[in-house]
Motif scaffolding. Structure first.
Motif, PDB file in Angstrom:
ATOM      1  N   ARG A 156       9.003  42.507  30.255  1.00  0.00           N
ATOM      2  CA  ARG A 156      10.248  41.711  30.336  1.00  0.00           C
ATOM      3  C   ARG A 156       9.937  40.337  29.740  1.00  0.00           C
ATOM      4  O   ARG A 156       9.154  39.572  30.092  1.00  0.00           O
ATOM      5  CB  ARG A 156      10.619  41.497  31.918  1.00  0.00           C
ATOM      6  N   PHE A 157      11.072  40.046  28.670  1.00  0.00           N
ATOM      7  CA  PHE A 157      10.719  38.832  27.901  1.00  0.00           C
ATOM      8  C   PHE A 157      12.128  38.374  27.564  1.00  0.00           C
ATOM      9  O   PHE A 157      13.073  38.920  27.689  1.00  0.00           O
ATOM     10  CB  PHE A 157       9.933  39.254  26.789  1.00  0.00           C
ATOM     11  N   LYS A 158      12.102  37.066  26.767  1.00  0.00           N
ATOM     12  CA  LYS A 158      13.088  36.531  26.285  1.00  0.00           C
ATOM     13  C   LYS A 158      12.919  36.291  24.708  1.00  0.00           C
ATOM     14  O   LYS A 158      11.861  36.048  24.024  1.00  0.00           O
ATOM     15  CB  LYS A 158      13.429  35.123  26.990  1.00  0.00           C
ATOM     16  N   ILE A 159      14.056  36.583  23.971  1.00  0.00           N
ATOM     17  CA  ILE A 159      14.198  36.650  22.615  1.00  0.00           C
ATOM     18  C   ILE A 159      14.130  34.789  22.323  1.00  0.00           C
ATOM     19  O   ILE A 159      15.212  34.047  22.802  1.00  0.00           O
ATOM     20  CB  ILE A 159      15.141  36.896  21.741  1.00  0.00           C
TER      21      ILE A 159
ATOM     22  N   MET B  62       7.521  40.164  18.299  1.00  0.00           N
ATOM     23  CA  MET B  62       5.925  39.515  18.454  1.00  0.00           C
ATOM     24  C   MET B  62       5.953  38.991  19.978  1.00  0.00           C
ATOM     25  O   MET B  62       6.795  37.720  19.783  1.00  0.00           O
ATOM     26  CB  MET B  62       5.267  38.986  17.273  1.00  0.00           C
ATOM     27  N   LEU B  63       5.199  39.054  20.690  1.00  0.00           N
ATOM     28  CA  LEU B  63       4.766  38.191  21.964  1.00  0.00           C
ATOM     29  C   LEU B  63       3.523  37.655  21.936  1.00  0.00           C
ATOM     30  O   LEU B  63       2.592  38.392  22.070  1.00  0.00           O
ATOM     31  CB  LEU B  63       4.955  39.327  23.254  1.00  0.00           C
ATOM     32  N   HIS B  64       3.452  36.614  21.279  1.00  0.00           N
ATOM     33  CA  HIS B  64       2.373  35.806  21.163  1.00  0.00           C
ATOM     34  C   HIS B  64       1.546  35.551  22.241  1.00  0.00           C
ATOM     35  O   HIS B  64       2.258  35.328  23.307  1.00  0.00           O
ATOM     36  CB  HIS B  64       2.347  34.611  20.560  1.00  0.00           C
TER      37      HIS B  64
ATOM     38  N   ILE C 272      10.660  38.731  14.686  1.00  0.00           N
ATOM     39  CA  ILE C 272      11.380  38.336  15.988  1.00  0.00           C
ATOM     40  C   ILE C 272      10.335  37.772  17.019  1.00  0.00           C
ATOM     41  O   ILE C 272       9.458  38.508  17.044  1.00  0.00           O
ATOM     42  CB  ILE C 272      12.199  39.459  16.564  1.00  0.00           C
ATOM     43  N   SER C 273      10.600  36.678  17.618  1.00  0.00           N
ATOM     44  CA  SER C 273       9.472  35.957  18.299  1.00  0.00           C
ATOM     45  C   SER C 273      10.006  36.116  19.605  1.00  0.00           C
ATOM     46  O   SER C 273      11.300  35.662  20.221  1.00  0.00           O
ATOM     47  CB  SER C 273       9.479  34.347  18.011  1.00  0.00           C
ATOM     48  N   LEU C 274       9.243  36.477  20.815  1.00  0.00           N
ATOM     49  CA  LEU C 274       9.410  36.928  22.005  1.00  0.00           C
ATOM     50  C   LEU C 274       8.733  35.863  23.004  1.00  0.00           C
ATOM     51  O   LEU C 274       7.569  35.334  22.440  1.00  0.00           O
ATOM     52  CB  LEU C 274       9.148  38.098  22.293  1.00  0.00           C
ATOM     53  N   SER C 275       8.982  35.832  24.370  1.00  0.00           N
ATOM     54  CA  SER C 275       8.493  34.900  25.214  1.00  0.00           C
ATOM     55  C   SER C 275       8.646  35.321  26.634  1.00  0.00           C
ATOM     56  O   SER C 275       9.740  35.511  27.259  1.00  0.00           O
ATOM     57  CB  SER C 275       8.924  33.661  25.024  1.00  0.00           C
TER      58      SER C 275
END
Length: 222
Positions: free
Chosen positions: A196-199, A171-173, A209-212
């Protein structure tokens, strides 16, 4: 014969099962000398299916049964003439709502018994618990701080669902997409688009799983 004594299974319309003049076999269960009434039962000619179920199965057993009814919130299975219920949350580890749509009446499926309530005669089942939780293995493959590029699988008002692997989403809030406020995600992103993101976190309780994206901006700033 009262309708409750016709069958161990629920019957809603007796006219569909019987006709005037039909001969039936029944058991005498009560005699009222004062009112000159005799109460009969058809179902008591055979053993209670619930007792047979308790003799045959126990919690954690995996059973195979037919779908008896498809509800908005789950499935009812015919478990040796007893009703077994699978809540929508127990259909799959991920995308349970989508999985519900694929089931139809008389489908034969495997499910695990997760609870037996003898007093209420309730059987709770789970399809997802027949197989291992994929979230357990995903933590061996990925770790907090990993930077990845993966496609968007779903778009919501509150964020993006990113497909890490088959049946595994992160999940990318919306608050983690950047420092500038984004009002309408549907106009900015498309399903299948690579992001493109970071865990940044693992939630074992919710298998989430939270993404950012914002965290990568912090790295650049640092």
């Amino acid at each position: 014969i009262h309708i409750s004594e016709i069958s161990w299974n629920q019957i809603n319309d007796l006219s569909e099962k019987f006709n005037i003049g039909d001969y039936i076999e029944a058991k005498v269960i009560e005699k009222d000398e004062e009112k000159k009434k005799v109460k009969l039962s058809i179902k008591q000619l055979e053993e209670d299916p619930w007792n047979l179920f308790l003799q045959r199965y126990k919690k954690d057993d995996v059973i195979e049964a037919d779908v008896k009814e498809v509800l908005d919130f789950g499935l009812i299975l015919d478990v040796d003439r007893n009703n077994g219920f699978i809540h929508i949350s127990e259909l799959a580890w991920n995308h349970a709502g989508k999985d519900l749509k694929k089931y139809k009446l008389k489908d034969k499926i495997k499910a695990k018994i997760i609870d037996i309530d003898n007093e209420k005669r309730n059987i709770k089942l789970s399809i997802k618990q027949v197989s291992k939780n994929p979230f357990e293995s995903i933590k061996d493959k990925y770790k907090i701080g990993d930077i990845l590029e993966k496609p968007i699988s779903e778009i919501f008002e509150f964020g993006l669902l990113i497909m890490l692997e088959n049946d595994i989403d992160g999940m990318l809030h919306i608050s983690e997409l950047g420092y500038r406020r984004i009002i309408n995600l549907f106009s900015k992103y498309k399903i299948g688009e690579i992001v493109r993101f970071k865990i940044i976190g693992f939630d074992d309780e919710k298998n989430r799983i939270s993404l950012s994206v914002k965290a990568m901006l912090d790295d650049i700033w640092n």
